[in-house]
Motif scaffolding. Structure first.
Motif, PDB file in Angstrom:
ATOM      1  N   ARG A  63      39.525  48.838  35.054  1.00  0.00           N
ATOM      2  CA  ARG A  63      40.121  49.833  34.301  1.00  0.00           C
ATOM      3  C   ARG A  63      39.043  50.221  33.097  1.00  0.00           C
ATOM      4  NH1 ARG A  63      43.259  49.717  37.366  1.00  0.00           N
ATOM      5  NH2 ARG A  63      45.443  49.302  37.278  1.00  0.00           N
ATOM      6  N   ARG A  73      42.350  55.982  34.665  1.00  0.00           N
ATOM      7  CA  ARG A  73      42.421  55.017  35.825  1.00  0.00           C
ATOM      8  C   ARG A  73      41.404  55.403  36.826  1.00  0.00           C
ATOM      9  NH1 ARG A  73      47.842  52.770  35.880  1.00  0.00           N
ATOM     10  NH2 ARG A  73      47.192  51.751  37.858  1.00  0.00           N
ATOM     11  N   ASN A 118      37.221  45.631  45.341  1.00  0.00           N
ATOM     12  CA  ASN A 118      37.073  46.839  46.176  1.00  0.00           C
ATOM     13  C   ASN A 118      35.520  47.439  45.984  1.00  0.00           C
ATOM     14  OD1 ASN A 118      39.738  48.065  46.670  1.00  0.00           O
ATOM     15  ND2 ASN A 118      39.908  47.078  44.578  1.00  0.00           N
ATOM     16  N   ASP A 180      40.605  48.489  53.787  1.00  0.00           N
ATOM     17  CA  ASP A 180      41.704  48.929  52.654  1.00  0.00           C
ATOM     18  C   ASP A 180      42.276  50.133  53.007  1.00  0.00           C
ATOM     19  OD1 ASP A 180      43.174  48.751  50.186  1.00  0.00           O
ATOM     20  OD2 ASP A 180      41.474  48.921  48.981  1.00  0.00           O
ATOM     21  N   GLN A 204      49.589  52.309  51.564  1.00  0.00           N
ATOM     22  CA  GLN A 204      50.689  52.135  50.979  1.00  0.00           C
ATOM     23  C   GLN A 204      51.685  53.563  51.091  1.00  0.00           C
ATOM     24  OE1 GLN A 204      49.661  51.422  46.739  1.00  0.00           O
ATOM     25  NE2 GLN A 204      50.867  52.695  46.078  1.00  0.00           N
ATOM     26  N   GLU A 240      57.464  47.855  47.162  1.00  0.00           N
ATOM     27  CA  GLU A 240      58.484  47.959  45.981  1.00  0.00           C
ATOM     28  C   GLU A 240      59.844  47.482  46.017  1.00  0.00           C
ATOM     29  OE1 GLU A 240      57.931  52.147  44.852  1.00  0.00           O
ATOM     30  OE2 GLU A 240      55.793  51.817  44.211  1.00  0.00           O
ATOM     31  N   PHE A 259      54.919  46.301  43.308  1.00  0.00           N
ATOM     32  CA  PHE A 259      55.448  46.073  41.818  1.00  0.00           C
ATOM     33  C   PHE A 259      56.576  45.117  42.159  1.00  0.00           C
ATOM     34  CE2 PHE A 259      53.678  50.624  40.719  1.00  0.00           C
ATOM     35  CZ  PHE A 259      52.555  50.054  40.361  1.00  0.00           C
TER      36      PHE A 259
HETATM   37  P1  C2E Z   1      43.596  50.289  46.136  1.00  0.00           P
HETATM   38  O1  C2E Z   1      42.229  49.168  46.255  1.00  0.00           O
HETATM   39  O2  C2E Z   1      44.279  50.452  47.158  1.00  0.00           O
HETATM   40  O3  C2E Z   1      44.547  49.494  44.807  1.00  0.00           O
HETATM   41  C1  C2E Z   1      45.936  49.482  44.972  1.00  0.00           C
HETATM   42  C2  C2E Z   1      46.523  50.363  44.013  1.00  0.00           C
HETATM   43  O4  C2E Z   1      47.914  50.783  44.265  1.00  0.00           O
HETATM   44  C3  C2E Z   1      46.280  50.222  42.723  1.00  0.00           C
HETATM   45  O5  C2E Z   1      46.088  51.403  41.876  1.00  0.00           O
HETATM   46  C4  C2E Z   1      47.444  49.466  42.224  1.00  0.00           C
HETATM   47  O6  C2E Z   1      47.710  49.154  40.681  1.00  0.00           O
HETATM   48  C5  C2E Z   1      48.298  50.299  42.770  1.00  0.00           C
HETATM   49  N1  C2E Z   1      49.784  49.472  43.178  1.00  0.00           N
HETATM   50  C6  C2E Z   1      49.940  48.262  43.489  1.00  0.00           C
HETATM   51  N2  C2E Z   1      51.262  47.955  43.782  1.00  0.00           N
HETATM   52  C7  C2E Z   1      51.801  49.180  44.004  1.00  0.00           C
HETATM   53  C8  C2E Z   1      53.480  49.452  43.857  1.00  0.00           C
HETATM   54  O7  C2E Z   1      54.183  48.722  44.508  1.00  0.00           O
HETATM   55  N3  C2E Z   1      53.573  50.934  44.063  1.00  0.00           N
HETATM   56  C9  C2E Z   1      52.541  52.029  43.718  1.00  0.00           C
HETATM   57  N4  C2E Z   1      52.852  53.153  43.413  1.00  0.00           N
HETATM   58  N5  C2E Z   1      51.151  51.461  43.462  1.00  0.00           N
HETATM   59  C10 C2E Z   1      51.117  50.187  43.427  1.00  0.00           C
HETATM   60  P2  C2E Z   1      44.722  51.268  40.840  1.00  0.00           P
HETATM   61  O8  C2E Z   1      44.576  50.153  39.897  1.00  0.00           O
HETATM   62  O9  C2E Z   1      45.155  52.423  39.834  1.00  0.00           O
HETATM   63  O10 C2E Z   1      43.478  51.550  41.562  1.00  0.00           O
HETATM   64  C11 C2E Z   1      43.477  52.741  42.271  1.00  0.00           C
HETATM   65  C12 C2E Z   1      42.309  52.559  43.466  1.00  0.00           C
HETATM   66  O11 C2E Z   1      41.128  52.791  42.583  1.00  0.00           O
HETATM   67  C13 C2E Z   1      42.190  51.437  44.167  1.00  0.00           C
HETATM   68  O12 C2E Z   1      43.132  51.508  45.359  1.00  0.00           O
HETATM   69  C14 C2E Z   1      40.760  51.404  44.413  1.00  0.00           C
HETATM   70  O13 C2E Z   1      40.733  52.194  45.677  1.00  0.00           O
HETATM   71  C15 C2E Z   1      40.083  51.948  43.412  1.00  0.00           C
HETATM   72  N6  C2E Z   1      39.430  50.888  42.644  1.00  0.00           N
HETATM   73  C16 C2E Z   1      39.970  50.109  41.529  1.00  0.00           C
HETATM   74  N7  C2E Z   1      39.113  49.322  40.994  1.00  0.00           N
HETATM   75  C17 C2E Z   1      37.931  49.486  41.598  1.00  0.00           C
HETATM   76  C18 C2E Z   1      36.648  48.948  41.764  1.00  0.00           C
HETATM   77  O14 C2E Z   1      36.432  48.097  40.931  1.00  0.00           O
HETATM   78  N8  C2E Z   1      35.559  49.420  42.338  1.00  0.00           N
HETATM   79  C19 C2E Z   1      35.925  50.491  43.523  1.00  0.00           C
HETATM   80  N9  C2E Z   1      34.890  50.983  43.985  1.00  0.00           N
HETATM   81  N10 C2E Z   1      37.184  51.144  43.530  1.00  0.00           N
HETATM   82  C20 C2E Z   1      38.167  50.877  42.667  1.00  0.00           C
END
Ligand code: C2E
Ligand code: MG
Ligand code: MG
Ligand code: MG
Length: 285
Positions: A63, A73, A118, A180, A204, A240, A259
């Motif tokens: 974040r 985000r 990630n 992933d 997802q 979900e 969620f």
């Molecule tokens: P991701 O690794 O596939 O992470 C899952 C995303 O889906 C997360 O969004 C999470 O909050 C969201 N999510 C989890 N459960 C649900 C659900 O039930 N429904 C829905 N609609 N969404 C859900 P977030 O945290 O916004 O992260 C988005 C993407 O950003 C991640 O997808 C990942 O690809 C990237 N990311 C996040 N943190 C890092 C990091 O530290 N480094 C890198 N390189 N990429 C990151």
């Protein structure tokens, strides 16, 4: 002047494009100092056993609270950080911070199996990723098995000459390697037999239509089948509803995140969630 060019002027003054360009410049400028200004933090989403809700793993999700741009985000800034190359330093920070948090939770008596981070394809392409990971594990006294790395298919399509070598070096550290968002990118199934990975996270988007949509159901079944035949673990993302959970259990998929169980949580709230679900045994005196 703009008037004389008549109908074509929209190309020059397209407000959407202008705004995107402005956003990009802004974001890239702010990103450059964000790490030194300590504007990043990690939140953690539980990966749970679908059968009883017990927590297995914590996925660390970055974040960014930017003083100039507000709360951003990852979907809005990771790609920019990849373009500028800042992701390499940011990613190293993520690895270290997640290991530090994992060591703290273990010291507090939480029987968490591991923490997942990630990894961007840009990070993967740097030579010293295995070294950065080995250093972070050593610094926090963690075995490799306490860390999981999530790669997207982007890593595989770049298909650098060292890809197999890097995977093998990571595997030798004992860390768990997962693809992933499986199925969302450019799945070339042949890498599944070529690379020493442990598991897949079903994207997802395929779960959204489950159990109503016949093609989404078919894709989930197919992925579960391939994974089972190859001896790979499957995690379902974006669970979900109870109907989705039950469908996944029917496919033999045992782990999920979404969620239905919990969103990503600040570290203190994650610890509270672990306490609630019975994963806390106080350290021996
Ligand atoms: P991701 O690794 O596939 O992470 C899952 C995303 O889906 C997360 O969004 C999470 O909050 C969201 N999510 C989890 N459960 C649900 C659900 O039930 N429904 C829905 N609609 N969404 C859900 P977030 O945290 O916004 O992260 C988005 C993407 O950003 C991640 O997808 C990942 O690809 C990237 N990311 C996040 N943190 C890092 C990091 O530290 N480094 C890198 N390189 N990429 C990151
Ligand atoms: Mg992930
Ligand atoms: Mg994912
Ligand atoms: Mg994703």
């Amino acid at each position: 002047d703009a008037k004389r060019r008549g109908r074509n002027t929209w190309q020059l003054f397209n407000p959407d494009l202008a705004r995107q360009q402005h956003d990009r410049v802004q974001i890239e400028a702010q990103l450059r100092r964000a790490l030194d200004n300590q504007e990043f933090r990690l939140v953690y989403q539980p990966l749970v056993a679908l059968s009883d809700g017990k927590v297995r793993t914590a996925e660390a999700l970055i974040r960014w609270r930017s003083p100039a741009l507000g709360e951003m985000r990852p979907d809005h800034f990771i790609s920019h950080a990849e373009t500028t190359g800042d992701i390499v330093r940011i990613g190293a920070w993520v690895i270290e911070a997640a290991c530090r948090q994992m060591a703290a939770w273990r010291a507090e008596g939480f029987a968490l199996e591991r923490v997942a981070v990630n990894i961007s394809y840009r990070q993967f392409l740097t030579e010293d990723l295995p070294q950065i990971i080995a250093d972070a594990l050593a610094e926090h006294g963690l075995p490799g098995s306490a860390l999981e790395l999530e790669f997207t298919e982007r890593v595989l399509i770049e298909d650098a000459p060292d890809t197999l070598h890097t995977f093998e070096a990571l595997r030798a550290l004992g860390v768990v390697l997962t693809i992933d968002d499986f199925g969302e990118g450019y799945s070339a199934l042949n890498y599944l037999r070529r690379l020493p990975i442990h598991g897949l996270k079903l994207a997802q988007s395929f779960l959204q239509g489950v159990p109503g949509n016949a093609s989404d159901v078919a894709i989930c079944q197919a992925v579960a089948g391939i994974a089972r035949s190859l001896g790979l673990d499957v995690v379902a993302e974006g669970v979900e509803s109870p109907a989705q959970r039950d469908f996944l259990l029917g496919l033999g998929i045992r782990t999920g995140q979404g969620f239905l169980f919990s969103p990503a949580l600040e570290p203190d709230n994650f610890a509270a969630f672990l306490r609630q679900t019975g994963l806390h045994s106080p350290p021996a005196p």
